[in-house]
Design a protein around this motif. Structure first.
Motif, PDB file in Angstrom:
ATOM      1  N   GLY A  91       0.815  -1.208   0.000  1.00 50.01           N
ATOM      2  CA  GLY A  91       0.000   0.000   0.000  1.00 50.01           C
ATOM      3  C   GLY A  91       0.849   1.258   0.000  1.00 50.01           C
ATOM      4  O   GLY A  91       0.449   2.288  -0.569  1.00 50.01           O
ATOM      5  N   THR A  95       0.509   4.198  -2.709  1.00 51.19           N
ATOM      6  CA  THR A  95       0.191   5.565  -2.309  1.00 51.19           C
ATOM      7  C   THR A  95       1.227   6.543  -2.830  1.00 51.19           C
ATOM      8  O   THR A  95       0.888   7.637  -3.299  1.00 51.19           O
ATOM      9  CB  THR A  95       0.064   5.660  -0.780  1.00 51.19           C
ATOM     10  OG1 THR A  95      -0.901   4.699  -0.326  1.00 51.19           O
ATOM     11  CG2 THR A  95      -0.391   7.045  -0.356  1.00 51.19           C
ATOM     12  N   ALA A 120      -7.492   6.099  -6.305  1.00 51.81           N
ATOM     13  CA  ALA A 120      -8.532   5.132  -5.948  1.00 51.81           C
ATOM     14  C   ALA A 120      -7.926   3.757  -5.684  1.00 51.81           C
ATOM     15  O   ALA A 120      -8.341   3.046  -4.745  1.00 51.81           O
ATOM     16  CB  ALA A 120      -9.571   5.062  -7.065  1.00 51.81           C
ATOM     17  N   ALA A 123      -6.326   3.814  -2.289  1.00 48.27           N
ATOM     18  CA  ALA A 123      -7.348   3.839  -1.239  1.00 48.27           C
ATOM     19  C   ALA A 123      -7.945   2.451  -1.018  1.00 48.27           C
ATOM     20  O   ALA A 123      -8.293   2.096   0.113  1.00 48.27           O
ATOM     21  CB  ALA A 123      -8.443   4.837  -1.605  1.00 48.27           C
ATOM     22  N   ARG A 124      -8.060   1.657  -2.069  1.00 51.94           N
ATOM     23  CA  ARG A 124      -8.575   0.294  -1.904  1.00 51.94           C
ATOM     24  C   ARG A 124      -7.586  -0.575  -1.124  1.00 51.94           C
ATOM     25  O   ARG A 124      -7.990  -1.424  -0.323  1.00 51.94           O
ATOM     26  CB  ARG A 124      -8.868  -0.328  -3.269  1.00 51.94           C
ATOM     27  CG  ARG A 124     -10.112   0.231  -3.946  1.00 51.94           C
ATOM     28  CD  ARG A 124     -10.524  -0.611  -5.147  1.00 51.94           C
ATOM     29  NE  ARG A 124      -9.522  -0.564  -6.219  1.00 51.94           N
ATOM     30  CZ  ARG A 124      -9.511   0.342  -7.187  1.00 51.94           C
ATOM     31  NH1 ARG A 124     -10.437   1.303  -7.217  1.00 51.94           N
ATOM     32  NH2 ARG A 124      -8.587   0.301  -8.131  1.00 51.94           N
ATOM     33  N   LEU A 126      -5.389   0.563   1.104  1.00 54.35           N
ATOM     34  CA  LEU A 126      -5.249   1.095   2.463  1.00 54.35           C
ATOM     35  C   LEU A 126      -6.509   1.876   2.829  1.00 54.35           C
ATOM     36  O   LEU A 126      -6.520   3.111   2.848  1.00 54.35           O
ATOM     37  CB  LEU A 126      -4.014   2.005   2.549  1.00 54.35           C
ATOM     38  CG  LEU A 126      -2.656   1.348   2.296  1.00 54.35           C
ATOM     39  CD1 LEU A 126      -1.552   2.397   2.275  1.00 54.35           C
ATOM     40  CD2 LEU A 126      -2.365   0.282   3.353  1.00 54.35           C
ATOM     41  N   PRO A 127      -7.594   1.161   3.141  1.00 53.27           N
ATOM     42  CA  PRO A 127      -8.872   1.853   3.346  1.00 53.27           C
ATOM     43  C   PRO A 127      -8.905   2.777   4.557  1.00 53.27           C
ATOM     44  O   PRO A 127      -9.756   3.678   4.611  1.00 53.27           O
ATOM     45  CB  PRO A 127      -9.866   0.693   3.514  1.00 53.27           C
ATOM     46  CG  PRO A 127      -9.034  -0.484   3.899  1.00 53.27           C
ATOM     47  CD  PRO A 127      -7.724  -0.306   3.217  1.00 53.27           C
ATOM     48  N   ASP A 128      -8.020   2.602   5.520  1.00 50.80           N
ATOM     49  CA  ASP A 128      -8.017   3.473   6.702  1.00 50.80           C
ATOM     50  C   ASP A 128      -7.073   4.658   6.571  1.00 50.80           C
ATOM     51  O   ASP A 128      -7.028   5.515   7.459  1.00 50.80           O
ATOM     52  CB  ASP A 128      -7.610   2.662   7.942  1.00 50.80           C
ATOM     53  CG  ASP A 128      -8.604   1.571   8.275  1.00 50.80           C
ATOM     54  OD1 ASP A 128      -9.807   1.759   7.990  1.00 50.80           O
ATOM     55  OD2 ASP A 128      -8.175   0.521   8.810  1.00 50.80           O
ATOM     56  N   ASP A 129      -6.332   4.727   5.503  1.00 42.49           N
ATOM     57  CA  ASP A 129      -5.312   5.755   5.331  1.00 42.49           C
ATOM     58  C   ASP A 129      -5.914   6.971   4.624  1.00 42.49           C
ATOM     59  O   ASP A 129      -6.450   6.848   3.519  1.00 42.49           O
ATOM     60  CB  ASP A 129      -4.160   5.176   4.497  1.00 42.49           C
ATOM     61  CG  ASP A 129      -2.973   6.115   4.373  1.00 42.49           C
ATOM     62  OD1 ASP A 129      -3.063   7.273   4.819  1.00 42.49           O
ATOM     63  OD2 ASP A 129      -1.949   5.679   3.813  1.00 42.49           O
ATOM     64  N   TRP A 133      -6.557   9.845  -0.266  1.00 44.48           N
ATOM     65  CA  TRP A 133      -7.578  10.882  -0.438  1.00 44.48           C
ATOM     66  C   TRP A 133      -6.956  12.277  -0.413  1.00 44.48           C
ATOM     67  O   TRP A 133      -7.481  13.200  -1.037  1.00 44.48           O
ATOM     68  CB  TRP A 133      -8.659  10.733   0.619  1.00 44.48           C
ATOM     69  CG  TRP A 133      -9.496   9.517   0.386  1.00 44.48           C
ATOM     70  CD1 TRP A 133      -9.439   8.326   1.031  1.00 44.48           C
ATOM     71  CD2 TRP A 133     -10.514   9.379  -0.614  1.00 44.48           C
ATOM     72  NE1 TRP A 133     -10.346   7.445   0.499  1.00 44.48           N
ATOM     73  CE2 TRP A 133     -11.029   8.071  -0.506  1.00 44.48           C
ATOM     74  CE3 TRP A 133     -11.040  10.238  -1.585  1.00 44.48           C
ATOM     75  CZ2 TRP A 133     -12.040   7.603  -1.333  1.00 44.48           C
ATOM     76  CZ3 TRP A 133     -12.054   9.778  -2.408  1.00 44.48           C
ATOM     77  CH2 TRP A 133     -12.542   8.466  -2.276  1.00 44.48           C
ATOM     78  N   GLN A 155     -13.768  12.426   2.994  1.00 46.93           N
ATOM     79  CA  GLN A 155     -13.112  11.121   3.144  1.00 46.93           C
ATOM     80  C   GLN A 155     -11.877  11.231   4.037  1.00 46.93           C
ATOM     81  O   GLN A 155     -11.598  10.332   4.843  1.00 46.93           O
ATOM     82  CB  GLN A 155     -12.726  10.574   1.769  1.00 46.93           C
ATOM     83  CG  GLN A 155     -13.909  10.231   0.878  1.00 46.93           C
ATOM     84  CD  GLN A 155     -14.763   9.119   1.453  1.00 46.93           C
ATOM     85  OE1 GLN A 155     -14.259   8.193   2.096  1.00 46.93           O
ATOM     86  NE2 GLN A 155     -16.064   9.193   1.242  1.00 46.93           N
ATOM     87  N   ARG A 159     -11.249   9.714   8.262  1.00 46.98           N
ATOM     88  CA  ARG A 159     -10.110   8.897   8.698  1.00 46.98           C
ATOM     89  C   ARG A 159      -9.196   9.628   9.680  1.00 46.98           C
ATOM     90  O   ARG A 159      -8.546   8.997  10.505  1.00 46.98           O
ATOM     91  CB  ARG A 159      -9.315   8.463   7.451  1.00 46.98           C
ATOM     92  CG  ARG A 159     -10.108   7.480   6.576  1.00 46.98           C
ATOM     93  CD  ARG A 159      -9.606   7.453   5.137  1.00 46.98           C
ATOM     94  NE  ARG A 159     -10.305   6.422   4.364  1.00 46.98           N
ATOM     95  CZ  ARG A 159     -11.517   6.600   3.824  1.00 46.98           C
ATOM     96  NH1 ARG A 159     -12.154   7.762   3.970  1.00 46.98           N
ATOM     97  NH2 ARG A 159     -12.101   5.614   3.150  1.00 46.98           N
TER      98      ARG A 159
END
Length: 330
Positions: A91, A95, A120, A123-124, A126-129, A133, A155, A159
């Motif tokens: 991730g 990123t 996008a 983000a998939r 690392l959904p909590d990062d 975004w 978004q 987080r």
């Protein structure tokens, strides 16, 4: 209305030569580990970046700062692509590639669609990062719609509610609304900054966001011909509203014990800029001493000025006048 200066603080002691060190602008600011990693990445040595980001963990403000700086390194997108080929599930690699692709899109070197898709994808993974975004918000800041900016900001806040860089970006965006409106506390940029400062924790540097919004409004109004192009000729920092914003921010800074914030020097530059242009030379000198070599482009470049020259001139004036205050006791 002009606000008279408050009693001066003790001026900072001069360095060994009697002069403050010259600014050496660098996007890493005072993050020495980041500066080393950025130099390594420019040479294609992404393993050092991998270690740095692993050590950063979930310190989201620091992670955002580090990734945006690394994404600005020469060849960062290519090196991030190599890293992703070696570690497809990373991730961090995704990123870095996303934010670097955003930088390339803003330079016209790739499409905004490719940059959005890269954000996008990260983000998939690392959904909590909030950082993917943040990349999307940086992209939307220049190329997107108001709705796209608002969505990316929501978004990020979901987080990390007090995300420093994201709040600065939104203050700049909102300052551009109603460009010809009077500089009123009810302007969207001022209301946004006041709300963010009020709801942030007591130790959050978002306490200084109202000063940032005020500088951003000057940038917009000067670009529209409503303020002089030289802030020294403007009364923008000498109203009661400006004085209240600046004084509250300065008082908060005096009591703050968290000067290790990764973007703290950004805030200090905005605060020094406002303090200098309000004519508080002793206070400004104290801030310049804390800034040291870490001059930031904004707000010294507003509107379209040479930031290094503007910073040097303001610092020299503040230090000279502060020393004069110290000698006369006035």
């Amino acid at each position: 209305m002009s606000i008279s200066p408050s009693p001066p603080l003790a001026p900072p002691a001069p360095g060994p030569t009697g002069r403050a060190a010259g600014p050496a602008p660098g996007p890493a600011l005072d993050d020495a580990e980041l500066a080393v990693a950025a130099d390594a990445l420019a040479l294609g040595q992404w393993a050092r970046v991998r270690t740095l980001l692993a050590e950063t963990g979930t310190d989201w403000d620091r992670r955002g700062h580090r990734l945006t700086v690394l994404a600005g390194c020469q060849g960062s997108a290519a090196w991030a692509g190599d890293w992703q080929l070696a570690e497809p599930d990373s991730g961090d690699a995704a990123t870095l590639l996303a934010v670097a692709t955003v930088r390339r899109a803003l330079r016209g070197e790739t499409s905004t669609g490719a940059a959005a898709a890269a954000c996008a994808a990260a983000a998939r993974l690392l959904p909590d990062d909030p950082t993917p975004w943040l990349g999307a918000l940086i992209l939307a800041r220049r190329t997107g719609t108001e709705d796209a900016r608002a969505h990316a900001f929501r978004q990020i806040r979901a987080r990390h509610p007090d995300h420093h860089h994201a709040h600065h970006l939104m203050a700049a965006c909102l300052a551009e609304q109603q460009p010809h409106a009077a500089d009123d506390p009810r302007h969207p940029a001022h209301e946004f900054a006041a709300r963010a400062a009020a709801r942030a924790p007591a130790d959050s540097p978002l306490a200084l966001l109202p000063v940032v919004a005020h500088a951003e409004r000057y940038r917009v109004r000067a670009a529209a011909g409503l303020e002089p192009p030289d802030p020294a000729d403007s009364g923008h920092w000498n109203t009661r509203h400006a004085h209240r914003l600046r004084q509250a921010a300065f008082d908060w800074w005096l009591e703050w014990e968290g000067e290790d914030h990764p973007r703290g020097k950004v805030d200090l530059n905005f605060l020094a800029h406002a303090t200098f242009h309000e004519g508080r030379m002793a206070e400004a000198a104290t801030l310049f001493a804390r800034i040291g070599r870490h001059r930031t482009r904004a707000p010294w470049s507003y509107p379209g000025r040479d930031p290094d020259r503007a910073f040097r001139a303001a610092r020299a004036t503040a230090l000279r006048r502060a020393r004069g205050f110290g000698r006369t006791g006035t």
